[in-house]
Scaffold this motif. Structure first.
Motif: not given
Lengths: 531, 190
Positions: B144-151, B159-167, B178-185
């Motif tokens: 998701l992180g890897a795709a995020s700049s294109r969505i 999307l980061r805020e979404g992760i914070a709420r969902v988890f 999960n945020l760390k994984a997102f940022n790595a992507g």
């Protein structure tokens, strides 16, 4: 006040029912209906209110329990997948004869294209058969609002209301505006009129006349439904579209400029449709499921106008609709820019690695290799996947419980060995009565109840018989020495195979229970413990 | 304006978590959302797909029409190709490069060549990235992180805020992971 929530169609129905003040939901798990009951089970509002939400043993017990709650003056809901309607049918059809006291809504989730089912039956036919109102939402928002509407309608008419969903709406999420404050629990006095509730022929004839006389009023209510939608009407057009449910969404996706009539409620408002058709040269019917509307409107406008749809090949005769199929019927077909590359091969589902059913099939295949005429009658559940490679271990799978009874019938005709494979939840759903038949006849069958302590196929719901199988089988008359329990693990393979061989060679009813917890529920429990 | 995504993968890979995060972010951004899921039998190691539609106007169909997807986001390379007819002319593919070979005769070479031929396909080894940050189970958030700049219609921050709420229900530690994984992507494809 309203707030917005992201909800599956199933969840929207569940929340709608809670907000309409139900006192109980009764259900047996079945895709795509399972999440309705699960949502209520997890709801804090339901807990505070003491709303009944535990699983029933099958759809018929669920339907009757809900009818009892309605008798007692409370609102109740029954949820099932379409084929569950077959199991509940006796109670369902007769609940239209007794009528209801507290509101009673029966949710049937159909599965066009059979994503997780063995047929494509359309539950609307059941509603017509029972002569009761059917409501059918198109969107998650309507699913929420229509639930409260259906309960009011049920109490107003004193009839059960059938609520039809399809997979695509049940399992799709969208933003839904919901009430901030739930409506109160509803309560009416307990019913006390035996002449309505005792369906002796004299009473039933009177009820049947009353129900039949009510039909014009039900049609009028369908015509006046607040959910009915008319678009682009008032001027002459070549084609007019009559649609319902998810079909409406695919019509609107194609931005039609022709007249559109969306039917949200049945029995079909025939006069409304005739009036709509007057301004059109032909009618295109777009409905997900079987041609329910199409067949009926052919009967009343088909003489004067062409009616197009699934029966004429303008839309496919079977399978789920989608925006492309509807575009094509509207003459707007879109060609894909790219096709699916040849490198892409199918990836069918499979039993999980480490699943106990795997060990059961490995053992069965090895043992049965020595018996030329062996047949394995299986049943509905994860273990139906034993039909696929690498196992190819089963010869039939028809309906809930048919493993034991088909094995018995085949054994009656001389098939040997006749082996039944059934899961724990399916056994209590519909297998027990068949086992009693087999015991009473001393049938030469070997029944394998593959017990993973859960209803696994639908996501791991509680299974009614957990911890009771030996007692149930003994009580039904299975001899203790032919009631065997094994643990399906590779290390026990010799013992399992010996057990199967011995019980096949015993010419009477044997039950073997391989018992080991489902890998999925076990993993979930372990994750929870960690958190 | 609309943005249609096909999420694909193999049952158990976590595509529904990705869908939940995007849909939650879209809801909070005031967008219309439709997300069609697949439940039941197909989750047992078979092909799974979820259509996700975002728009600032009303969305009718829960299913995507042919040729309408702006992105195919896939946890598995062959599963990315399965939905190619849905991709629009300018649509992009963001996929894991690691095949999941749970079927006999997996056509590994043909799949990788097919992806190379496509002009707008990004293949990322999300599993190695997830392992390198010691979070092998968060490969889906790496994707998701890897795709995020294109969505379209949603910024990475939404999307980061979404992760914070969902988890959030699973505790701050899980949110951070999960945020760390997102940022790595995200860093991988910047």
């Amino acid at each position: 006040m309203e707030k917005t929530r992201l909800l599956l169609g199933d969840e929207a129905v569940a929340l709608g029912a809670l907000h309409a003040g139900i006192k109980g939901v009764y259900a047996y798990p079945g895709t795509p209906s399972t999440e309705i009951t699960e949502f209520i089970q997890k709801s804090s509002l339901a807990r505070e209110r003491g709303v009944h939400a535990s699983w029933s043993t099958n759809e018929k017990t669920a339907m009757e329990e809900a009818l009892g709650m309605s008798y007692a003056g409370r609102r109740s809901m029954v949820c099932m997948k379409h084929v569950g309607m077959n199991v509940a049918a006796d109670a369902f059809v007769n609940s239209a004869m007794t009528g209801v006291n507290g509101g009673l809504v029966v949710v049937a989730a159909d599965d066009p294209s059979m994503h997780s089912s063995q047929n494509e039956q359309d539950s609307r036919f059941y509603g017509k058969f029972a002569m009761i109102p059917i409501v059918e939402p198109s969107t998650q928002q309507e699913a929420y609002e229509m639930t409260a509407y259906a309960f009011s309608l049920s109490e107003q008419l004193k009839l059960p209301v059938l609520f039809r969903l399809t997979t695509r709406l049940a399992h799709s999420r969208a933003a839904v505006n919901v009430n901030d404050t739930p409506g109160p629990l509803q309560e009416l006095p307990v019913a006390k009129d035996p002449s309505s509730w005792v369906l002796l022929p004299a009473n039933a004839r009177r009820r049947n006349d009353a129900l039949t006389a009510l039909q014009p009023r039900l049609r009028k209510l369908a015509a006046d439904s607040p959910f009915l939608v008319e678009k682009n009407t008032g001027k002459h057009a070549v084609t007019g579209i009559v649609t319902c449910g998810t079909g409406y969404n695919y019509v609107m996706e194609n931005r039609p400029d022709c007249p559109v009539l969306k039917i949200p409620q049945y029995p079909l408002p025939d006069e409304k449709i005739s009036g709509f058709a007057e301004n059109c040269d032909e009618i295109l019917v777009v409905e997900d499921g079987q041609p329910f509307i199409e067949e009926q409107i052919r009967a009343f406008i088909g003489k004067d106008k062409k009616v197009r749809g699934r029966l004429t090949g303008d839309l496919p005769r079977t399978g789920e609709l989608n925006p492309d199929l509807v575009a094509s019927a509207l003459g707007k077909a879109v060609q894909p820019l790219r096709s699916k590359p040849e490198a892409v091969v199918p990836r069918p589902p499979a039993l999980c690695m480490g699943c106990g059913h795997r060990d059961v099939y490995i053992a069965l295949n090895k043992v049965l290799a020595d018996y030329e005429n062996a047949r394995v009658f299986a049943d509905i559940g994860c273990y139906t996947l034993g039909a696929l490679p690498p196992f190819c271990a089963i010869d039939s799978c028809v309906d809930m419980g048919a493993s034991i009874t088909m094995a018995k019938g085949a054994a009656d005709a001389g098939v040997w060995p006749a082996v039944a494979v059934i899961g724990d939840s399916t056994f209590t759903h519909s297998g027990m009565t068949g086992l009693l038949d087999a015991v009473n006849d001393g049938s030469d069958i070997t029944v394998v109840i593959s017990d993973n302590l859960t209803t696994a196929m639908t996501g791991g719901q509680d299974s009614s018989g957990t911890g009771k199988f030996e007692k149930i089988c003994s009580a039904l008359g299975v001899e203790p020495e032919h009631l065997r329990v094994v643990v399906p693990l590779q290390k026990n393979m010799d013992e399992i195979m010996d057990t199967i061989r011995q019980e096949i060679d015993y010419h009477g009813v044997s039950v073997i229970i391989p018992r080991r917890e489902c890998m999925q529920t076990l993993a979930r429990k372990q994750r929870k413990q960690k958190e | 304006m609309k943005y249609d995504i096909i999420l694909s993968g193999v049952g158990g890979q976590g595509i529904l978590s990705i869908a939940t995060v995007i849909a939650d972010a879209a809801l909070h951004a005031g967008l219309c959302v439709k997300q069609a899921e697949v439940h039941g039998m197909s989750q047992r190691g078979g092909e799974v797909e979820s259509g996700l539609r975002l728009s600032d106007t009303e969305i009718f169909s829960d299913l995507l029409p042919t040729g309408s997807a702006d992105m195919i986001l896939s946890m598995e390379p062959m599963e990315a190709l399965r939905y190619l007819p849905f991709l629009s002319a300018g649509g992009v593919i963001v996929t894991s490069s690691v095949p999941l070979m749970n079927i006999p005769d997996y056509p590994e070479k043909a799949v990788s060549e097919e992806l190379k031929r496509l002009p707008n396909a990004v293949c990322i080894d999300i599993e190695s990235i997830a392992k390198s940050i010691s979070m092998p189970k968060a490969a889906n958030m790496v994707l998701l992180g890897a795709a995020s700049s294109r969505i379209g219609l949603l910024a990475p921050e939404a999307l980061r805020e979404g992760i914070a709420r969902v988890f959030a229900g699973k505790g701050q530690q899980i949110v951070e992971a999960n945020l760390k994984a997102f940022n790595a992507g995200l860093n991988e494809t910047k």
